[in-house]
Write a protein that holds these residues in place. Structure first.
Motif, PDB file in Angstrom:
ATOM      1  N   GLY A  78       8.248  15.664   2.400  1.00 40.83           N
ATOM      2  CA  GLY A  78       7.946  14.269   2.076  1.00 40.83           C
ATOM      3  C   GLY A  78       8.374  13.879   0.674  1.00 40.83           C
ATOM      4  N   GLY A  79       8.469  14.851  -0.218  1.00 40.19           N
ATOM      5  CA  GLY A  79       8.940  14.564  -1.565  1.00 40.19           C
ATOM      6  C   GLY A  79      10.417  14.214  -1.610  1.00 40.19           C
ATOM      7  N   TYR A  80      11.155  14.715  -0.655  1.00 42.11           N
ATOM      8  CA  TYR A  80      12.595  14.424  -0.580  1.00 42.11           C
ATOM      9  C   TYR A  80      12.892  13.251   0.354  1.00 42.11           C
ATOM     10  N   LEU A  81      12.162  13.178   1.463  1.00 38.95           N
ATOM     11  CA  LEU A  81      12.445  12.174   2.502  1.00 38.95           C
ATOM     12  C   LEU A  81      11.161  11.418   2.853  1.00 38.95           C
ATOM     13  N   PRO A  82      10.599  10.663   1.886  1.00 38.41           N
ATOM     14  CA  PRO A  82       9.301  10.017   2.147  1.00 38.41           C
ATOM     15  C   PRO A  82       9.346   8.967   3.255  1.00 38.41           C
ATOM     16  N   GLN A  83      10.506   8.325   3.446  1.00 39.59           N
ATOM     17  CA  GLN A  83      10.585   7.320   4.505  1.00 39.59           C
ATOM     18  C   GLN A  83      10.616   7.965   5.892  1.00 39.59           C
ATOM     19  N   LEU A  84      11.239   9.139   5.993  1.00 37.69           N
ATOM     20  CA  LEU A  84      11.360   9.797   7.287  1.00 37.69           C
ATOM     21  C   LEU A  84      10.100  10.567   7.673  1.00 37.69           C
ATOM     22  N   VAL A  85       9.493  11.252   6.684  1.00 33.06           N
ATOM     23  CA  VAL A  85       8.282  12.048   6.976  1.00 33.06           C
ATOM     24  C   VAL A  85       7.189  11.618   5.987  1.00 33.06           C
ATOM     25  N   PRO A  86       6.535  10.506   6.267  1.00 32.53           N
ATOM     26  CA  PRO A  86       5.530   9.994   5.330  1.00 32.53           C
ATOM     27  C   PRO A  86       4.177  10.662   5.500  1.00 32.53           C
ATOM     28  N   GLY A  87       3.286  10.355   4.587  1.00 33.51           N
ATOM     29  CA  GLY A  87       1.877  10.701   4.728  1.00 33.51           C
ATOM     30  C   GLY A  87       1.564  12.186   4.656  1.00 33.51           C
ATOM     31  N   GLU A  88       0.469  12.552   5.335  1.00 32.80           N
ATOM     32  CA  GLU A  88      -0.034  13.920   5.255  1.00 32.80           C
ATOM     33  C   GLU A  88       0.986  14.932   5.773  1.00 32.80           C
ATOM     34  N   ARG A  89       1.686  14.575   6.833  1.00 32.11           N
ATOM     35  CA  ARG A  89       2.699  15.476   7.383  1.00 32.11           C
ATOM     36  C   ARG A  89       3.773  15.789   6.347  1.00 32.11           C
ATOM     37  N   GLY A  90       4.235  14.767   5.668  1.00 32.44           N
ATOM     38  CA  GLY A  90       5.253  14.956   4.641  1.00 32.44           C
ATOM     39  C   GLY A  90       4.774  15.822   3.499  1.00 32.44           C
ATOM     40  N   ARG A  91       3.456  15.805   3.242  1.00 33.00           N
ATOM     41  CA  ARG A  91       2.894  16.633   2.166  1.00 33.00           C
ATOM     42  C   ARG A  91       2.690  18.076   2.602  1.00 33.00           C
ATOM     43  N   LYS A  92       2.428  18.307   3.899  1.00 36.11           N
ATOM     44  CA  LYS A  92       2.110  19.653   4.388  1.00 36.11           C
ATOM     45  C   LYS A  92       3.342  20.453   4.806  1.00 36.11           C
ATOM     46  N   ILE A  93       4.360  19.774   5.325  1.00 30.40           N
ATOM     47  CA  ILE A  93       5.532  20.470   5.860  1.00 30.40           C
ATOM     48  C   ILE A  93       6.528  20.736   4.747  1.00 30.40           C
ATOM     49  N   THR A  94       6.893  21.998   4.593  1.00 38.87           N
ATOM     50  CA  THR A  94       7.835  22.377   3.541  1.00 38.87           C
ATOM     51  C   THR A  94       9.242  22.553   4.118  1.00 38.87           C
ATOM     52  N   VAL A  95      10.203  22.661   3.208  1.00 33.64           N
ATOM     53  CA  VAL A  95      11.586  22.911   3.618  1.00 33.64           C
ATOM     54  C   VAL A  95      11.670  24.222   4.403  1.00 33.64           C
ATOM     55  N   ARG A  96      10.957  25.242   3.934  1.00 40.77           N
ATOM     56  CA  ARG A  96      10.970  26.535   4.627  1.00 40.77           C
ATOM     57  C   ARG A  96      10.471  26.399   6.064  1.00 40.77           C
ATOM     58  N   MET A  97       9.436  25.598   6.275  1.00 42.08           N
ATOM     59  CA  MET A  97       8.884  25.420   7.624  1.00 42.08           C
ATOM     60  C   MET A  97       9.893  24.761   8.560  1.00 42.08           C
ATOM     61  N   PRO A 150       3.483  14.248  20.562  1.00 46.28           N
ATOM     62  CA  PRO A 150       2.325  15.074  20.193  1.00 46.28           C
ATOM     63  C   PRO A 150       2.773  16.312  19.419  1.00 46.28           C
ATOM     64  N   PRO A 151       2.107  16.656  18.312  1.00 47.44           N
ATOM     65  CA  PRO A 151       2.527  17.817  17.504  1.00 47.44           C
ATOM     66  C   PRO A 151       2.570  19.096  18.323  1.00 47.44           C
ATOM     67  N   ALA A 152       3.529  19.954  17.978  1.00 49.93           N
ATOM     68  CA  ALA A 152       3.667  21.239  18.665  1.00 49.93           C
ATOM     69  C   ALA A 152       2.779  22.311  18.043  1.00 49.93           C
ATOM     70  N   GLY A 153       2.211  22.038  16.879  1.00 51.06           N
ATOM     71  CA  GLY A 153       1.356  22.996  16.186  1.00 51.06           C
ATOM     72  C   GLY A 153       1.063  22.519  14.785  1.00 51.06           C
ATOM     73  N   GLU A 154       0.240  23.283  14.081  1.00 52.75           N
ATOM     74  CA  GLU A 154      -0.084  22.967  12.687  1.00 52.75           C
ATOM     75  C   GLU A 154       1.052  23.424  11.779  1.00 52.75           C
ATOM     76  N   PRO A 155       1.380  22.668  10.737  1.00 50.05           N
ATOM     77  CA  PRO A 155       2.423  23.094   9.802  1.00 50.05           C
ATOM     78  C   PRO A 155       2.144  24.489   9.237  1.00 50.05           C
ATOM     79  N   GLY A 156       3.122  25.375   9.362  1.00 48.61           N
ATOM     80  CA  GLY A 156       3.018  26.728   8.831  1.00 48.61           C
ATOM     81  C   GLY A 156       2.398  27.737   9.760  1.00 48.61           C
ATOM     82  N   ALA A 157       1.825  27.286  10.875  1.00 42.37           N
ATOM     83  CA  ALA A 157       1.170  28.213  11.801  1.00 42.37           C
ATOM     84  C   ALA A 157       2.221  28.994  12.596  1.00 42.37           C
ATOM     85  N   THR A 158       1.863  30.237  12.918  1.00 40.51           N
ATOM     86  CA  THR A 158       2.740  31.045  13.768  1.00 40.51           C
ATOM     87  C   THR A 158       1.986  31.430  15.046  1.00 40.51           C
TER      88      THR A 158
END
Length: 365
Positions: A78-97, A150-158
């Motif tokens: 979200g820090g790089y693409l705030p318009q595409l991935v806004p809000g909490e999702r943009g804050r939780k999902i990292t480039v690595r994920m 619908p989300p496929a899972g929590e960010p970072g979860a395996t």
């Protein structure tokens, strides 16, 4: 190797071709036809739509930008693409994920190709493939389809869940930090750096140079299989749009694993793996744009596979770099579905396993 290729053809694939390398020696072979109508033979040097093998190229480009300090692997998207991935999702999902498919963002393909959602019962399952043949998609609209599902899972979860949406976001990230299109950046800094002469993002709906027709069976819903070699690949972009040859793929992975496309620290990050549920429901061992495949008695291999409509490719390189295989087929989704939607076993499955075993392990060379 030739007998194994012939076995795949006899089992029902119109055409199959490969390059296998062992300690610097290359073997190239082919079996079957590139065109079932004319009988034109398939040849080892043909170009192929290599599908998700594109993801390794995109990951390498991202890692180059990490090396230059323009991207941080564990920074929120979200820090790089705030318009595409806004809000909490943009804050939780990292480039690595995004790179290791643990973002929890689902795949957009069932929504871009809605008739696929009617598997296994709908009579018009192939309709979307034909509807989208010449359609020009924008990455943002496909990303939006994935994010709205619908989300496929929590960010970072395996285990993570394999999703093409991640890879369109990574393409948009490349564009954001480099100021050029992702395709242009990957061409200049990955494809050309690797010295690949027959690898490119297609400029139109047709493939330049010698290539096969590409026959899609869609689990028996298209019978006989239909040719989809002419197709607008904007539906997959930086996730799976590349055209390449088996020789180029082996060259690319050889140089990547030798630290000549990204540095060794970046390669080590790419080889940090997590379990990921693939699109077919199996669990794979996945790094950052790289599969890890362990073959008993043969060793550990790195690479990727890829499918698009009518074309399937796999490219794997042993960890020591000495044994490589790249294999292409011009038929996809040959397994018919049972009433529960589970693909049924097909002789092609066994023939492909035999071919890949010989190519990786040297059995029967």
């Amino acid at each position: 190797m030739k007998s194994a290729l012939d076995g795949v053809h006899r089992a029902g694939v119109p055409g199959v071709y490969a390059e296998v390398r062992d300690a610097g020696q290359a073997w190239r072979g082919a079996s079957g036809v590139a065109d079932v109508g004319t009988g034109r033979p398939v040849t080892p040097d043909m170009r192929q739509r290599v599908g998700s093998i594109t993801k390794t190229f995109t990951a390498a480009a991202i890692m180059q930008q990490v090396e230059q300090g323009r991207i941080a692997l564990d920074a929120p998207i979200g820090g790089y693409l705030p318009q595409l991935v806004p809000g909490e999702r943009g804050r939780k999902i990292t480039v690595r994920m995004l790179l290791n498919n643990t973002s929890g963002i689902p795949d957009y393909i069932p929504y871009a190709f809605p008739s696929l959602q009617r598997v296994p019962s709908g009579p018009d399952v192939p309709k979307s493939l034909d509807d989208n043949r010449f359609r020009q998609f924008r990455p943002a609209e496909l990303i939006e389809l994935g994010l709205a599902a619908p989300p496929a899972g929590e960010p970072g979860a395996t285990p993570g869940v394999y999703s093409n949406t991640n890879w369109l976001l990574l393409g948009q990230l490349l564009e954001r930090v480099t100021g050029t299109t992702a395709e242009e950046y990957i061409t200049r800094n990955v494809i050309e750096r690797a010295g690949l002469r027959h690898t490119e993002f297609p400029a139109g709906t047709r493939i330049k140079g010698p290539h096969s027709r590409m026959y899609e069976a869609l689990w028996g819903f298209i019978d006989p299989p239909r040719d989809y070699s002419v197709y607008n690949m904007s539906w997959t972009g930086t996730g799976a749009a590349l055209v390449s040859t088996m020789e180029d793929l082996n060259r690319f992975y050889r140089k990547l694993l030798d630290g000549r496309i990204v540095n060794h620290a970046s390669l080590a990050e790419m080889q940090r793996t997590v379990p990921v549920i693939a699109l077919d429901g199996t669990t794979i061992v996945y790094g950052l744009g790289l599969h890890k495949v362990t073959v008993p008695d043969c060793g550990t291999f790195w690479g990727h596979d890829g499918t698009v409509w009518g074309a399937g490719t796999i490219s794997l390189t042993r960890a020591d770099g000495k044994r490589q295989m790249s294999v292409a087929v011009n038929l996809q989704r040959w397994n018919k579905m049972d009433s529960s939607g589970k693909p049924q076993h097909h002789p092609i499955d066994d023939a492909m396993k035999t071919l890949q075993r010989q190519a990786m392990c040297g059995d029967g060379d």
